[in-house]
Design a protein around this motif. Structure first.
Motif, mmCIF file in Angstrom:
data_model
loop_
_atom_site.group_PDB
_atom_site.id
_atom_site.type_symbol
_atom_site.label_atom_id
_atom_site.label_comp_id
_atom_site.label_asym_id
_atom_site.label_seq_id
_atom_site.Cartn_x
_atom_site.Cartn_y
_atom_site.Cartn_z
ATOM 1 N N ILE A 124 0.662 -1.250 0.154
ATOM 2 C CA ILE A 124 -0.050 0.022 -0.007
ATOM 3 C C ILE A 124 0.911 1.353 -0.145
ATOM 4 C CG2 ILE A 124 -1.991 -1.215 1.096
ATOM 5 C CD1 ILE A 124 -1.017 0.278 3.687
ATOM 6 N N GLY A 125 0.181 2.283 -0.414
ATOM 7 C CA GLY A 125 0.917 3.549 -0.234
ATOM 8 C C GLY A 125 0.268 4.469 -1.217
ATOM 9 N N GLN A 126 0.511 5.966 -1.037
ATOM 10 C CA GLN A 126 0.119 6.869 -1.838
ATOM 11 C C GLN A 126 0.531 6.782 -3.284
ATOM 12 O OE1 GLN A 126 0.812 10.558 0.184
ATOM 13 N NE2 GLN A 126 -0.413 10.122 1.900
ATOM 14 N N LYS A 137 4.958 2.070 -5.556
ATOM 15 C CA LYS A 137 4.367 0.485 -5.260
ATOM 16 C C LYS A 137 4.221 -0.138 -6.491
ATOM 17 C CE LYS A 137 -0.454 2.028 -4.460
ATOM 18 N NZ LYS A 137 -0.348 3.399 -4.903
ATOM 19 N N THR A 138 3.692 0.727 -7.821
ATOM 20 C CA THR A 138 3.636 0.257 -9.161
ATOM 21 C C THR A 138 4.932 -0.358 -9.675
ATOM 22 O OG1 THR A 138 1.656 1.287 -9.555
ATOM 23 C CG2 THR A 138 2.774 0.517 -11.578
ATOM 24 N N ILE A 189 1.318 -6.707 5.576
ATOM 25 C CA ILE A 189 1.237 -5.519 4.701
ATOM 26 C C ILE A 189 2.545 -4.685 4.637
ATOM 27 C CG2 ILE A 189 -0.091 -3.060 4.793
ATOM 28 C CD1 ILE A 189 -2.312 -4.646 6.410
ATOM 29 N N ILE A 190 3.105 -4.183 3.407
ATOM 30 C CA ILE A 190 4.044 -3.347 3.283
ATOM 31 C C ILE A 190 3.692 -1.981 2.810
ATOM 32 C CG2 ILE A 190 6.212 -3.032 2.064
ATOM 33 C CD1 ILE A 190 6.276 -5.229 3.704
ATOM 34 N N TYR A 191 4.012 -1.090 3.793
ATOM 35 C CA TYR A 191 3.701 0.501 3.315
ATOM 36 C C TYR A 191 4.758 1.273 2.871
ATOM 37 C CZ TYR A 191 2.360 5.377 4.419
ATOM 38 O OH TYR A 191 2.251 6.758 4.263
ATOM 39 N N GLU A 210 -5.613 -22.048 -0.122
ATOM 40 C CA GLU A 210 -5.767 -23.712 -0.716
ATOM 41 C C GLU A 210 -4.528 -24.100 -1.407
ATOM 42 O OE1 GLU A 210 -9.183 -23.266 -3.163
ATOM 43 O OE2 GLU A 210 -10.762 -22.720 -1.735
ATOM 44 N N ASN A 211 -3.931 -23.145 -2.204
ATOM 45 C CA ASN A 211 -2.756 -23.561 -3.165
ATOM 46 C C ASN A 211 -1.547 -23.281 -2.582
ATOM 47 O OD1 ASN A 211 -4.441 -24.757 -5.500
ATOM 48 N ND2 ASN A 211 -5.265 -22.639 -4.891
ATOM 49 N N ASP A 212 -1.466 -22.730 -1.340
ATOM 50 C CA ASP A 212 -0.217 -22.283 -0.626
ATOM 51 C C ASP A 212 0.672 -21.540 -1.669
ATOM 52 O OD1 ASP A 212 1.468 -22.333 1.468
ATOM 53 O OD2 ASP A 212 2.623 -24.025 0.819
ATOM 54 N N ILE A 213 -0.093 -20.452 -2.284
ATOM 55 C CA ILE A 213 0.848 -19.700 -3.105
ATOM 56 C C ILE A 213 1.416 -18.425 -2.625
ATOM 57 C CG2 ILE A 213 0.278 -18.071 -5.204
ATOM 58 C CD1 ILE A 213 -2.140 -19.766 -5.889
ATOM 59 N N THR A 214 2.531 -17.741 -2.808
ATOM 60 C CA THR A 214 2.846 -16.261 -2.623
ATOM 61 C C THR A 214 2.085 -15.367 -3.294
ATOM 62 O OG1 THR A 214 5.105 -17.242 -2.121
ATOM 63 C CG2 THR A 214 4.875 -15.000 -2.139
ATOM 64 N N THR A 215 1.221 -14.550 -2.542
ATOM 65 C CA THR A 215 0.447 -13.860 -3.277
ATOM 66 C C THR A 215 0.637 -12.535 -2.934
ATOM 67 O OG1 THR A 215 -1.576 -15.265 -3.392
ATOM 68 C CG2 THR A 215 -2.031 -12.933 -3.590
ATOM 69 N N VAL A 216 0.822 -11.443 -3.959
ATOM 70 C CA VAL A 216 1.198 -10.144 -3.753
ATOM 71 C C VAL A 216 0.062 -9.162 -4.342
ATOM 72 C CG1 VAL A 216 3.204 -8.455 -3.902
ATOM 73 C CG2 VAL A 216 3.757 -10.713 -3.611
ATOM 74 N N ILE A 217 -0.389 -8.325 -3.522
ATOM 75 C CA ILE A 217 -1.374 -7.448 -4.090
ATOM 76 C C ILE A 217 -1.055 -5.756 -3.891
ATOM 77 C CG2 ILE A 217 -3.909 -6.831 -3.652
ATOM 78 C CD1 ILE A 217 -4.245 -9.560 -2.407
ATOM 79 N N ASN A 218 -1.245 -5.292 -4.964
ATOM 80 C CA ASN A 218 -0.868 -3.710 -4.991
ATOM 81 C C ASN A 218 -2.178 -2.978 -4.941
ATOM 82 O OD1 ASN A 218 -0.066 -1.315 -5.209
ATOM 83 N ND2 ASN A 218 0.937 -1.740 -7.254
#
Length: 254
Positions: free
Chosen positions: A33-35, A40-41, A208-210, A186-194
């Motif tokens: 997260i971040g302004q 972040k992109t 959470i990474i800010y 369910e799939n033990d995935i490493t998920t990263v969400i922007n």
């Protein structure tokens, strides 16, 4: 797991990432997260291998990307699924064809094997009997679920989501959040969400990474974010009156 060490990225004289350190844990929903302008992109594009960092290291399951051979880079890219901000579906393709596209590009499956796998993932995202519909014939929330199905059809080890709730109403956004989290577990995935969606932060923010001006200014989870004393993070997260009230209620134990 993905481990990032002292990551730097600049464009001409503009420093976008300046020494970011982070770990994204397997089997968890990891949020960035971040302004706007926080980096972040660019950070997400570095994780995807779309941008090459100026310095620093990105490790996938213990091995630094910079040490990968061409074949290893090709292989790690096959292990990545991506949910794009706008869905990025092919308008002229049916739902089935959209979801099948990565299988055609990256596997040697037979036609029947591909169809069976597509049926499996469409069933998982609750889109039965939509195979032959075009994206224009289904709702925005359904389109996002098609995008998720396409991202997981190749059974990725890493799932990246760029603003997955963009353009969705709060109720549909919550459905998408929970679907991504369920699939991650369910799939033990490493998920990263922007994301900039604070509902997502408080609903599925297991890590959470800010980012603030290209630096990691805070990290934690959805529970201890209520107790943070980081003023910039507080101002960012609790910009609305609703979340200010939530913070007060949580701190007072209501």
């Amino acid at each position: 797991m993905i481990k990032v060490t002292d990551l730097h990225k600049s464009f001409d004289d503009l420093d976008v990432l300046t020494g970011v350190n982070a770990e994204f844990e397997k089997g968890k929903t990891n949020l960035i997260i971040g302004q706007s302008g926080s980096g972040k992109t660019v950070f997400l594009k570095c994780l995807l291998g779309l941008l090459v960092p100026d310095s620093g290291s990105i490790e996938y399951n213990g091995k630094a990307y910079r040490h990968f051979s061409k074949d290893e880079k090709r292989e790690i890219s096959k292990q990545m699924g991506m949910v794009f901000q706008g869905g990025a579906l092919f308008d002229s393709m049916t739902v089935e064809e959209n979801v099948m596209f990565p299988l055609k590009m990256l596997t040697t499956m037979s036609k029947q094997e591909m169809k069976d796998r597509v049926e499996e993932v469409l069933d998982r995202v609750n889109l039965r009997e939509t195979n032959h519909k075009l994206p224009s014939e289904i709702s925005g929330g359904m389109q996002k679920r098609v995008s998720i199905a396409r991202a997981i059809v190749n059974k990725p080890n890493f799932l990246f989501c760029d603003e997955p709730n963009s353009g969705l109403d709060p109720r549909t956004a919550s459905v998408i959040d929970n679907l991504i989290q369920e699939i991650t577990h369910e799939n033990d995935i490493t998920t990263v969400i922007n994301t900039h969606d604070m509902n997502s932060v408080f609903e599925i923010g297991e890590k959470i990474i800010y980012l603030e001006n290209g630096v990691k200014a805070w990290e934690g989870n959805k529970d201890n974010i209520y107790k943070t004393e980081n003023k910039k993070l507080i101002d960012f997260v609790y910009a609305s009156n609703l979340f200010q009230k939530v913070r007060v209620a949580q701190r007072e134990g209501l």
